[in-house]
Design a protein around this motif. Structure first.
Motif, PDB file in Angstrom:
ATOM      1  N   PHE A   1       0.864  -1.168   0.000  1.00 28.19           N
ATOM      2  CA  PHE A   1       0.000   0.000   0.000  1.00 28.19           C
ATOM      3  C   PHE A   1       0.906   1.226   0.000  1.00 28.19           C
ATOM      4  O   PHE A   1       1.850   1.296   0.789  1.00 28.19           O
ATOM      5  CB  PHE A   1      -0.867   0.042   1.265  1.00 28.19           C
ATOM      6  N   ALA A   2       0.637   2.188  -0.879  1.00 24.03           N
ATOM      7  CA  ALA A   2       1.471   3.386  -0.955  1.00 24.03           C
ATOM      8  C   ALA A   2       0.612   4.571  -1.396  1.00 24.03           C
ATOM      9  O   ALA A   2      -0.516   4.403  -1.861  1.00 24.03           O
ATOM     10  CB  ALA A   2       2.614   3.178  -1.939  1.00 24.03           C
ATOM     11  N   ILE A   3       1.183   5.762  -1.237  1.00 26.37           N
ATOM     12  CA  ILE A   3       0.526   6.990  -1.674  1.00 26.37           C
ATOM     13  C   ILE A   3       1.189   7.449  -2.969  1.00 26.37           C
ATOM     14  O   ILE A   3       2.409   7.412  -3.094  1.00 26.37           O
ATOM     15  CB  ILE A   3       0.666   8.092  -0.600  1.00 26.37           C
ATOM     16  N   SER A   4       0.380   7.866  -3.912  1.00 22.62           N
ATOM     17  CA  SER A   4       0.871   8.406  -5.170  1.00 22.62           C
ATOM     18  C   SER A   4       0.284   9.802  -5.326  1.00 22.62           C
ATOM     19  O   SER A   4      -0.870  10.036  -4.969  1.00 22.62           O
ATOM     20  CB  SER A   4       0.421   7.505  -6.322  1.00 22.62           C
ATOM     21  N   GLU A   5       1.084  10.708  -5.854  1.00 22.17           N
ATOM     22  CA  GLU A   5       0.603  12.071  -6.042  1.00 22.17           C
ATOM     23  C   GLU A   5       0.247  12.304  -7.508  1.00 22.17           C
ATOM     24  O   GLU A   5       1.034  12.005  -8.391  1.00 22.17           O
ATOM     25  CB  GLU A   5       1.659  13.077  -5.594  1.00 22.17           C
ATOM     26  N   LYS A   6      -0.958  12.805  -7.722  1.00 20.35           N
ATOM     27  CA  LYS A   6      -1.390  13.156  -9.070  1.00 20.35           C
ATOM     28  C   LYS A   6      -1.269  14.670  -9.215  1.00 20.35           C
ATOM     29  O   LYS A   6      -1.798  15.411  -8.387  1.00 20.35           O
ATOM     30  CB  LYS A   6      -2.840  12.725  -9.304  1.00 20.35           C
ATOM     31  N   PRO A   7      -0.596  15.133 -10.252  1.00 23.92           N
ATOM     32  CA  PRO A   7      -0.435  16.587 -10.420  1.00 23.92           C
ATOM     33  C   PRO A   7      -1.730  17.252 -10.867  1.00 23.92           C
ATOM     34  O   PRO A   7      -2.649  16.588 -11.357  1.00 23.92           O
ATOM     35  CB  PRO A   7       0.625  16.683 -11.523  1.00 23.92           C
ATOM     36  N   ALA A   8      -1.774  18.564 -10.696  1.00 20.05           N
ATOM     37  CA  ALA A   8      -2.916  19.332 -11.183  1.00 20.05           C
ATOM     38  C   ALA A   8      -2.942  19.210 -12.707  1.00 20.05           C
ATOM     39  O   ALA A   8      -1.900  19.083 -13.349  1.00 20.05           O
ATOM     40  CB  ALA A   8      -2.783  20.787 -10.773  1.00 20.05           C
ATOM     41  N   ARG A   9      -4.145  19.218 -13.269  1.00 20.87           N
ATOM     42  CA  ARG A   9      -4.260  19.092 -14.720  1.00 20.87           C
ATOM     43  C   ARG A   9      -5.517  19.799 -15.192  1.00 20.87           C
ATOM     44  O   ARG A   9      -6.334  20.237 -14.398  1.00 20.87           O
ATOM     45  CB  ARG A   9      -4.272  17.618 -15.127  1.00 20.87           C
ATOM     46  N   GLU A  10      -5.622  19.894 -16.505  1.00 19.52           N
ATOM     47  CA  GLU A  10      -6.779  20.534 -17.094  1.00 19.52           C
ATOM     48  C   GLU A  10      -7.677  19.454 -17.700  1.00 19.52           C
ATOM     49  O   GLU A  10      -7.200  18.535 -18.355  1.00 19.52           O
ATOM     50  CB  GLU A  10      -6.322  21.505 -18.183  1.00 19.52           C
ATOM     51  N   GLY A  11      -8.963  19.561 -17.445  1.00 15.78           N
ATOM     52  CA  GLY A  11      -9.916  18.602 -17.996  1.00 15.78           C
ATOM     53  C   GLY A  11     -11.020  19.331 -18.733  1.00 15.78           C
ATOM     54  O   GLY A  11     -11.013  20.552 -18.844  1.00 15.78           O
ATOM     55  N   ILE A  12     -11.961  18.548 -19.242  1.00 15.54           N
ATOM     56  CA  ILE A  12     -13.087  19.128 -19.975  1.00 15.54           C
ATOM     57  C   ILE A  12     -14.382  18.608 -19.362  1.00 15.54           C
ATOM     58  O   ILE A  12     -14.543  17.405 -19.169  1.00 15.54           O
ATOM     59  CB  ILE A  12     -13.023  18.766 -21.473  1.00 15.54           C
ATOM     60  N   ASN A  13     -15.290  19.516 -19.044  1.00 15.20           N
ATOM     61  CA  ASN A  13     -16.604  19.147 -18.555  1.00 15.20           C
ATOM     62  C   ASN A  13     -17.382  18.571 -19.734  1.00 15.20           C
ATOM     63  O   ASN A  13     -17.641  19.277 -20.715  1.00 15.20           O
ATOM     64  CB  ASN A  13     -17.310  20.378 -17.984  1.00 15.20           C
ATOM     65  N   PRO A  14     -17.747  17.277 -19.688  1.00 18.37           N
ATOM     66  CA  PRO A  14     -18.399  16.667 -20.849  1.00 18.37           C
ATOM     67  C   PRO A  14     -19.774  17.265 -21.161  1.00 18.37           C
ATOM     68  O   PRO A  14     -20.215  17.235 -22.300  1.00 18.37           O
ATOM     69  CB  PRO A  14     -18.516  15.195 -20.473  1.00 18.37           C
ATOM     70  N   ALA A  15     -20.440  17.836 -20.171  1.00 20.61           N
ATOM     71  CA  ALA A  15     -21.769  18.396 -20.400  1.00 20.61           C
ATOM     72  C   ALA A  15     -21.694  19.741 -21.124  1.00 20.61           C
ATOM     73  O   ALA A  15     -22.480  20.015 -22.030  1.00 20.61           O
ATOM     74  CB  ALA A  15     -22.514  18.552 -19.088  1.00 20.61           C
ATOM     75  N   THR A  16     -20.737  20.596 -20.722  1.00 20.80           N
ATOM     76  CA  THR A  16     -20.670  21.946 -21.288  1.00 20.80           C
ATOM     77  C   THR A  16     -19.487  22.136 -22.228  1.00 20.80           C
ATOM     78  O   THR A  16     -19.393  23.167 -22.892  1.00 20.80           O
ATOM     79  CB  THR A  16     -20.548  22.982 -20.157  1.00 20.80           C
ATOM     80  N   LYS A  17     -18.593  21.182 -22.287  1.00 26.01           N
ATOM     81  CA  LYS A  17     -17.373  21.237 -23.116  1.00 26.01           C
ATOM     82  C   LYS A  17     -16.423  22.355 -22.696  1.00 26.01           C
ATOM     83  O   LYS A  17     -15.518  22.711 -23.420  1.00 26.01           O
ATOM     84  CB  LYS A  17     -17.704  21.377 -24.613  1.00 26.01           C
ATOM     85  N   GLN A  18     -16.628  22.903 -21.501  1.00 24.45           N
ATOM     86  CA  GLN A  18     -15.739  23.944 -20.997  1.00 24.45           C
ATOM     87  C   GLN A  18     -14.529  23.305 -20.330  1.00 24.45           C
ATOM     88  O   GLN A  18     -14.618  22.227 -19.734  1.00 24.45           O
ATOM     89  CB  GLN A  18     -16.459  24.825 -19.984  1.00 24.45           C
ATOM     90  N   LYS A  19     -13.401  24.001 -20.406  1.00 23.10           N
ATOM     91  CA  LYS A  19     -12.196  23.518 -19.735  1.00 23.10           C
ATOM     92  C   LYS A  19     -12.318  23.805 -18.240  1.00 23.10           C
ATOM     93  O   LYS A  19     -12.822  24.854 -17.849  1.00 23.10           O
ATOM     94  CB  LYS A  19     -10.954  24.196 -20.307  1.00 23.10           C
ATOM     95  N   ILE A  20     -11.876  22.853 -17.446  1.00 18.18           N
ATOM     96  CA  ILE A  20     -11.892  23.018 -15.994  1.00 18.18           C
ATOM     97  C   ILE A  20     -10.522  22.631 -15.445  1.00 18.18           C
ATOM     98  O   ILE A  20      -9.787  21.860 -16.075  1.00 18.18           O
ATOM     99  CB  ILE A  20     -12.992  22.156 -15.325  1.00 18.18           C
ATOM    100  N   LYS A  21     -10.197  23.174 -14.284  1.00 12.82           N
ATOM    101  CA  LYS A  21      -8.944  22.828 -13.627  1.00 12.82           C
ATOM    102  C   LYS A  21      -9.219  21.737 -12.604  1.00 12.82           C
ATOM    103  O   LYS A  21     -10.135  21.853 -11.791  1.00 12.82           O
ATOM    104  CB  LYS A  21      -8.336  24.051 -12.950  1.00 12.82           C
ATOM    105  N   ILE A  22      -8.433  20.678 -12.675  1.00 15.33           N
ATOM    106  CA  ILE A  22      -8.538  19.585 -11.716  1.00 15.33           C
ATOM    107  C   ILE A  22      -7.346  19.711 -10.774  1.00 15.33           C
ATOM    108  O   ILE A  22      -6.195  19.713 -11.219  1.00 15.33           O
ATOM    109  CB  ILE A  22      -8.541  18.215 -12.437  1.00 15.33           C
ATOM    110  N   ALA A  23      -7.620  19.845  -9.488  1.00 18.01           N
ATOM    111  CA  ALA A  23      -6.574  20.091  -8.496  1.00 18.01           C
ATOM    112  C   ALA A  23      -5.678  18.868  -8.314  1.00 18.01           C
ATOM    113  O   ALA A  23      -6.089  17.724  -8.555  1.00 18.01           O
ATOM    114  CB  ALA A  23      -7.216  20.465  -7.169  1.00 18.01           C
TER     115      ALA A  23
END
Length: 91
Positions: free
Chosen positions: A50-72
């Motif tokens: 069992f370990a911890i992994s860090e996921k970096p911040a990234r940019e995604g797309i809201n599938p409903a509105t197609k707007q770009k969103i920031k994922i922390a």
């Protein structure tokens, strides 16, 4: 298998009462959780790690509105099966 069924298996396998098996399982889960929160990893030889992994911040797309969103950025718990467990599962 749910938690109640796991407690029953632990009690039968270790010759414990269900109450003692539940205490043992809860203590084990709390110890693993505490180690991960502290940034440690937990290695159970033959079972897995069992370990911890860090996921970096990234940019995604809201599938409903197609707007770009920031994922922390976030930390996620990961489990990697050990060789013996992987072998047992693949038989």
């Amino acid at each position: 298998m749910n938690k109640t069924e796991l407690i029953e298996k632990i009690a039968a396998g270790a010759g414990l009462t269900k109450v003692d098996a539940k205490k043992a399982l809860d203590a084990t889960v709390d110890a693993i959780k505490g180690a991960l929160v502290a940034g440690d990893k937990v290695q159970l030889v033959g079972f897995g790690t069992f370990a911890i992994s860090e996921k970096p911040a990234r940019e995604g797309i809201n599938p409903a509105t197609k707007q770009k969103i920031k994922i922390a950025a976030k930390k996620v718990a990961k489990f990697k099966a050990g060789a013996e467990l992987a072998e047992a599962v693949n038989k």
